[in-house]
Design a protein around this motif. Structure first.
Motif: not given
Length: 283
Positions: A144-162
């Protein structure tokens, strides 16, 4: 019964392990930098210990046979602290170390901190200690902390899964491994039961928070630029964690938690339902 010590007991994982050991009536020693912050767990002996003080850490491990070694905080000095801790454990006569490593730990892993975990695993073996490596994937608790104050998760994860894994499930696994010597000389991949991408992660966060939370895949260059004010090691680690998702290095889904503990770990959706405090800041 083997004498057990737990490091990092003032942190999120170590404190959970201490609580679970207490619930099972298992005597244990909590090695913490600040005894005043140690959890009050039944059957727990609290001693001051710091990886930065090899002599003090060695003394804290006197009489201990099995050690939960929680990896130190990320930073330029972490490997020096790990070397101190491993050497002190060997000198104190510790027999087996249950170490919190990372999924895909290898000398050339994309995620820089996974390289440090691989080196720490090597050091433990090199010092004659029997290793139980818990190679944990990324914690559901931090998603949940990956999301910024604007509610967007940003990062170079492409469409990878975990397969996000909850700290509580890792703690259950750690306790099982501490109590059973049969887990010596084992390396375990530790994940949740299903792998999802960050679009799905954001959608599940949207469901529980009632907010519009989305994922924006960045390029590596965009990601590095967005963290330009941080230290280089911090940027490398942050970007590397996403790139490890993009490359598929953390796409593993393991059955370790269920096989060892007898109970399936939470899916990410189940974690969010069970631990609302983890995402309350997003509401």
């Amino acid at each position: 019964m083997d004498r057990i010590a737990v490091t990092g007991a003032t942190g999120q994982l170590g404190s959970r392990v201490a609580t679970l050991l207490a619930e099972r009536g298992v005597p244990h020693r909590l090695c913490v930098r600040d005894p005043a912050r140690a959890p009050r767990a039944a059957g727990a002996e609290v001693v001051a210990a710091d990886y930065a003080d090899p002599a003090g850490f060695r003394a804290a491990l006197t009489g201990i046979s099995t050690l939960l070694l929680v990896s130190g905080h990320e930073g330029p000095e972490r490997m020096d602290l790990h070397r101190n801790a491993v050497r002190a454990a060997a000198e104190a006569g510790v027999d087996r170390v249950v170490y919190t490593s990372f999924l895909g730990a290898a000398p050339h892993a994309t995620f820089t901190f996974a390289r440090e975990h691989a080196e720490t695993e090597r050091l433990i073996r090199e010092h004659g200690l029997r290793l139980t490596a818990l190679r944990n994937t990324l914690y559901a608790d931090v998603a949940p902390h990956f999301a910024g104050p604007d509610g967007v998760l940003r990062g170079p994860a492409a469409d990878g899964r975990l397969a996000w894994v909850a700290r509580q499930d890792v703690a259950r696994l750690a306790v099982a491994c501490l109590l059973d010597d049969g887990h010596a000389n084992q390396v375990y991949d530790v994940t949740g039961p299903e792998a999802i991408d960050l679009h799905e992660t954001a959608a599940l966060l949207s469901e529980v928070t009632g907010r519009d939370i989305t994922y924006h895949p960045e390029t590596e260059q965009e990601a590095r630029a967005s963290r330009a004010g941080a230290q280089p090691w911090q940027i490398d680690g942050w970007v590397g964690s996403y790139l490890a998702v993009a490359t598929g290095e953390v796409a593993v889904t393991s059955h370790t938690v269920e096989h060892v503990t007898g109970r399936r770990p939470w899916t990410f959706a189940e974690f969010l339902a069970a631990e609302p405090h983890a995402w309350a800041h997003l509401v």
